[in-house]
Scaffold this motif. Structure first.
Motif, PDB file in Angstrom:
ATOM      1  N   SER A  35       0.938  -1.300  -0.034  1.00  0.00           N
ATOM      2  CA  SER A  35       0.103  -0.004  -0.021  1.00  0.00           C
ATOM      3  C   SER A  35       0.696   1.345  -0.187  1.00  0.00           C
ATOM      4  CB  SER A  35      -0.951   0.088   1.036  1.00  0.00           C
ATOM      5  OG  SER A  35      -0.351  -0.289   2.316  1.00  0.00           O
ATOM      6  N   MET A  38       2.614   1.890  -3.612  1.00  0.00           N
ATOM      7  CA  MET A  38       1.684   2.347  -4.421  1.00  0.00           C
ATOM      8  C   MET A  38       1.985   3.713  -4.828  1.00  0.00           C
ATOM      9  SD  MET A  38       0.288  -0.247  -5.897  1.00  0.00           S
ATOM     10  CE  MET A  38      -0.735   0.741  -6.738  1.00  0.00           C
ATOM     11  N   ILE A  96      -5.125   2.612 -10.141  1.00  0.00           N
ATOM     12  CA  ILE A  96      -3.926   2.818  -8.992  1.00  0.00           C
ATOM     13  C   ILE A  96      -4.659   3.096  -7.552  1.00  0.00           C
ATOM     14  CG2 ILE A  96      -2.225   4.121  -8.120  1.00  0.00           C
ATOM     15  CD1 ILE A  96      -1.162   4.502 -10.869  1.00  0.00           C
ATOM     16  N   LEU A 100      -4.777   0.556  -4.590  1.00  0.00           N
ATOM     17  CA  LEU A 100      -4.305   1.162  -3.295  1.00  0.00           C
ATOM     18  C   LEU A 100      -5.456   0.995  -2.126  1.00  0.00           C
ATOM     19  CD1 LEU A 100      -2.259   2.950  -1.819  1.00  0.00           C
ATOM     20  CD2 LEU A 100      -3.653   5.012  -2.141  1.00  0.00           C
TER      21      LEU A 100
END
Ligand code: ADP
Length: 609
Positions: A35, A38, A96, A100
C-alpha cells in the motif's frame, strides 16, 4: 534482550495462537508495503502527464527479468508505462487508487486478525498466571502469610499482573511482528535503492546503542516502585480492616502521615521512571529525524545526479518513514519488558514458593478416626525461639480436651499443628498411630472441623456460609444444623432468610450471631474431631446462653480439642492440659487439678477474680 525472551516464553505455550498471530503479521506486512509502495506509480502518473516519458520507458526496456534490483524496478516501470499508454492516464489513476484502497483494506484486515490472536495470547497468559497464583495462595502454608504480606500480595495480584500483561503484549509484538516489518521494509528499500539503504544500515546500530543506554537503570527504579506499591496496599488494607480502631483511637492523622510518607516515596520513584520512559520517545524520534535528514541530503544528491527518479525517491522516503514505527515499538518493548520483568519476578516469587505442607504421592489413607490423638515429644518454633517444647499429650476418641493457660502460652499453636497449618519440627503427632505428616492432607482435614475465636464468614448468603466447603447440601440439612446451633430463629427473621447476604466479613450480624453461624457450619460438616477456640469477647447473657447451648450440641459425641476460656467448658472437660510458656505443666480433670493446688488452681483463681 534477556528480559524480552523471558517474558516471551510465557506466550510460547500458546503455540496455535502464536502461529496465527505470526501468519497474519506477515500478511499484514506484505500488504502494508504494497500500500505504501503504490505511492510511486501514483506520483509517476501525476508527474508525467505527457506520454513521451512512458514511450521512452518502453523503448528502453530490455525485456529480460532477473532477480536483481534494477531488473525488477525496470519491469514495474515498463508494465506501468504499457498500462498507462493503453488505458490513458485518468483510467490508470483510477486503477491505482482502487488497487491502493484494496491493499490498505487487506492490510487493516490482517492487522485486525493478528491483534485478535494477540489479545488471546495476552489474556490467556494472564488468566493462567492469575489462576495459578490464586491456587498457589490457597495451597501455601500458613507460615507464608504474615500480616504485612497481605497488601503486598494484593498488589502482586493486581498491579504486577497488569504490568506483566502490558509487557507480554509489547514483547510478543517486538518478537513476532516488528522484526518482520523491519525485514520486509528493508528488503523493499534495498530493491528501490541499495546505496540509500546501506546508508541507513550504518546509522541504525548507533541509534540502538543510544536507546539501550537510556533503558539502563530503569529496572532498579521499577523494582523500588513495585515494592512501594505493595507497602501502600498493605497500609490501605490494614486501614480498611481496622477502621473502627483507627477512628476510635483518633489515629486518623497518624495513619494519614504513614500513608503520605509511602505515597511520597512512590511519587518520587514513579516520576523518575516516567522521566526516563518519556525521554526515550523524543530521543528516538529525534534520532529518526537525523536519519531522515541524512537520507534527504544523500538521496537528494542522487536525484540531482540522475541516479534515482524523484518519484521513486519520495516513495522511498515514505517507506523509510514507516521503518521508524517498528523500531520505536521494539525500543518501547525493551522498556516495558524491563518493567515487566520486575513485576514477573514478584509474581514468580509467589508462584514458585515452596509448598512445604502437602501430601506426598505415597501418603497413607485416613478415612476414619477410631482411637486416639497423640502428640509425642512435639517441639515447634515459628522463627528462632521454641514456642512449644516436649509436648506429650493423648486425647482418646470421644473425649473433650481443654487447653488452658495464659495468652501467648502456645495453645493456638498447639491446636494449629493438629490440622497441619504448620508442621512440627520435633517429635510427631499421631492419629490412630499414623503420623499426620504421612497421611493424605485432604482426608486429614476432612476429619476435622474448626471453629475459631473470630468467626470467619464470607460476603455471601447465610446458606453458602453454613454449607461452605461442602458439595450438594440440601436446605433441610442447613436448617437442621442451624437449629442445633440456635441460629435458625434469628436467620428466619431476616428479610431474605437463608438467602440474606451478610456483608463483608459478616458485618451485618452481631458477634453472637456470627458465632452461631460458624457453629452451624461445623455441625453441618459433622467432623470426627473438633478444634474449637472459644471466643473471649463478652457476649450479652442471652447470646452467651444461646452460643453455649450451640457449643454443647457441637461437642456432644465428638472428640474435641478446645482452647477453653469459659469455666463451664473447662469444668466439664474430660481432660485439661495446662499450657505454660510452651510446655504442658499439668494435666488431669478439674477436680484432680484443684487438689494438686498448683498452676491450674492459680489460673482458675485468677479467672475468678
Ligand atoms: P495462645 O494461643 O496461647 O495465646 P499462641 O499459640 O497464639 O498462644 O502463641 C504462642 C507464641 O507464638 C506467642 O509468643 C506468639 O507471639 C508466637 N506466635 C504466634 N503466631 C506466630 C506467628 N505466625 N509467627 C511468629 N510467632 C507467632
Amino acid at each position: 534482550m534477556k528480559n524480552l525472551i523471558r517474558i516471551a516464553r510465557i506466550a510460547l505455550t500458546l503455540k496455535k495462537q502464536l502461529f496465527f498471530n505470526l501468519m497474519f503479521n506477515v500478511l499484514g506486512m506484505f500488504f502494508s508495503i504494497f500500500s505504501f509502495a503504490m505511492i510511486i506509480p501514483l506520483l509517476r502518473v501525476i508527474f508525467n502527464s505527457d506520454e513521451s516519458f512512458f514511450r521512452n520507458t518502453i523503448a528502453e526496456y530490455q525485456g529480460n527479468v532477473t532477480l536483481n534490483q534494477d531488473s525488477i524496478l525496470d519491469f514495474f516501470n515498463y508494465k506501468l508505462a504499457v498500462f498507462s499508454l493503453a488505458n490513458g492516464k485518468e483510467s490508470t489513476l483510477i486503477y491505482i487508487c482502487i488497487f491502493l484502497v484494496s491493499m490498505v483494506f487487506l492490510k487493516n484486515l490482517f492487522t485486525y486478525l493478528s491483534n485478535f490472536y494477540l489479545t488471546n495470547i495476552v489474556h490467556l497468559s494472564v488468566k493462567d498466571i492469575r489462576d495459578n497464583m490464586y491456587q498457589k495462595i490457597i495451597r501455601l502454608p500458613m507460615s507464608f502469610f504474615s500480616d504485612e504480606k497481605k497488601g503486598d500480595l494484593l498488589s502482586r495480584f493486581s498491579a504486577d499482573v497488569k504490568e506483566v500483561e502490558i509487557s507480554i503484549k509489547a514483547t510478543t509484538n517486538a518478537i513476532f511482528k516488528e522484526p518482520f516489518y523491519i525485514i520486509g521494509y528493508l528488503i523493499t528499500l534495498t530493491l528501490i535503492s541499495i546505496k540509500l539503504t546501506l546508508f541507513i544500515l550504518i546509522f541504525l546500530p548507533v541509534a540502538g546503542f543510544v536507546i539501550s543506554k537510556i533503558s539502563n537503570g530503569l529496572k532498579k527504579r521499577t523494582n523500588q516502585g513495585q515494592i512501594d506499591v505493595g507497602k501502600m496496599m498493605s497500609i490501605t488494607e490494614e486501614t480498611l480492616y481496622g477502621l473502627r480502631i483507627v477512628k476510635g483511637f483518633n489515629a486518623q492523622s497518624q495513619m494519614i502521615d504513614k500513608y503520605k510518607e509511602s505515597n511520597n516515596r512512590l511519587f518520587k520513584v514513579m516520576v523518575g521512571i516516567s522521566r526516563r520512559v518519556y525521554i526515550a520517545s523524543p530521543v528516538s524520534e529525534f534520532l529518526g529525524v537525523i536519519a531522515t535528514a541524512g537520507v534527504l541530503l544523500y538521496g537528494g544528491n542522487l536525484v540531482f545526479a540522475g541516479e534515482i527518479y524523484p518519484d521513486i525517491f519520495i516513495g522511498y522516503l515514505i517507506l523509510f518513514s514507516q521503518l521508524i514505527t517498528p523500531f520505536k515499538a521494539i525500543s518501547k518493548a525493551m522498556y516495558d519488558s524491563s518493567q515487566g520483568i520486575s513485576a514477573l519476578n514478584r509474581v514468580e516469587e509467589v508462584l514458585f514458593e515452596e509448598e512445604t505442607i502437602k501430601s506426598d504421592s505415597k501418603c497413607l489413607n485416613i478415612n476414619s478416626f477410631s482411637k486416639e490423638i497423640c502428640y509425642s515429644n512435639v517441639g515447634f518454633k515459628y522463627e528462632k525461639d521454641w514456642v512449644l517444647k516436649d509436648i506429650n499429650i493423648t486425647i482418646k476418641k470421644g473425649q473433650t480436651a481443654a487447653l488452658v493457660g495464659h495468652s501467648g502460652s502456645g495453645k493456638t499453636t498447639l491446636a494449629d499443628l493438629l490440622i497441619r497449618f504448620y508442621d512440627v519440627q520435633e517429635g510427631e503427632i499421631l492419629i490412630d498411630g499414623k503420623n499426620i505428616k504421612n497421611v493424605d492432607l485432604n482426608q486429614l482435614r476432612s476429619l476435622m472441623g474448626v471453629v475459631t475465636q473470630e468467626s470467619v464468614l464470607f460476603n455471601d448468603t447465610i446458606f453458602n456460609n453454613i454449607a461452605f466447603g461442602l458439595k450438594k447440601v440440601s436446605k433441610e440439612e442447613v436448617v437442621n444444623a442451624s437449629k442445633m446451633a440456635n441460629a435458625h430463629g434469628f436467620i428466619s427473621k431476616l428479610d431474605n432468610g437463608y438467602e440474606t447476604v451478610i456483608g463483608d466479613a459478616g458485618n451485618k450480624l452481631s458477634g453472637g450471631q456470627k458465632q452461631r453461624i460458624s457453629i452451624a457450619r461445623a455441625l453441618l460438616k459433622n467432623p470426627n474431631i473438633l478444634i474449637l477456640d472459644e471466643a473471649t469477647s463478652s457476649l450479652d447473657t442471652a447470646s452467651e446462653k444461646a452460643v453455649q447451648e450451640a457449643l454443647d450440641h457441637l461437642m456432644k459425641n465428638r472428640t474435641s480439642l478446645v482452647i477453653a476460656h469459659r469455666l463451664s467448658t473447662i469444668q466439664h472437660a474430660d481432660i485439661i492440659f495446662v499450657v505454660d510458656n510452651g510446655k504442658i505443666v499439668e494435666s488431669g480433670s478439674h477436680e484432680e487439678l484443684l487438689i494438686k493446688n498448683n498452676f491450674y488452681k492459680k489460673f482458675i483463681d485468677m479467672q475468678a477474680i
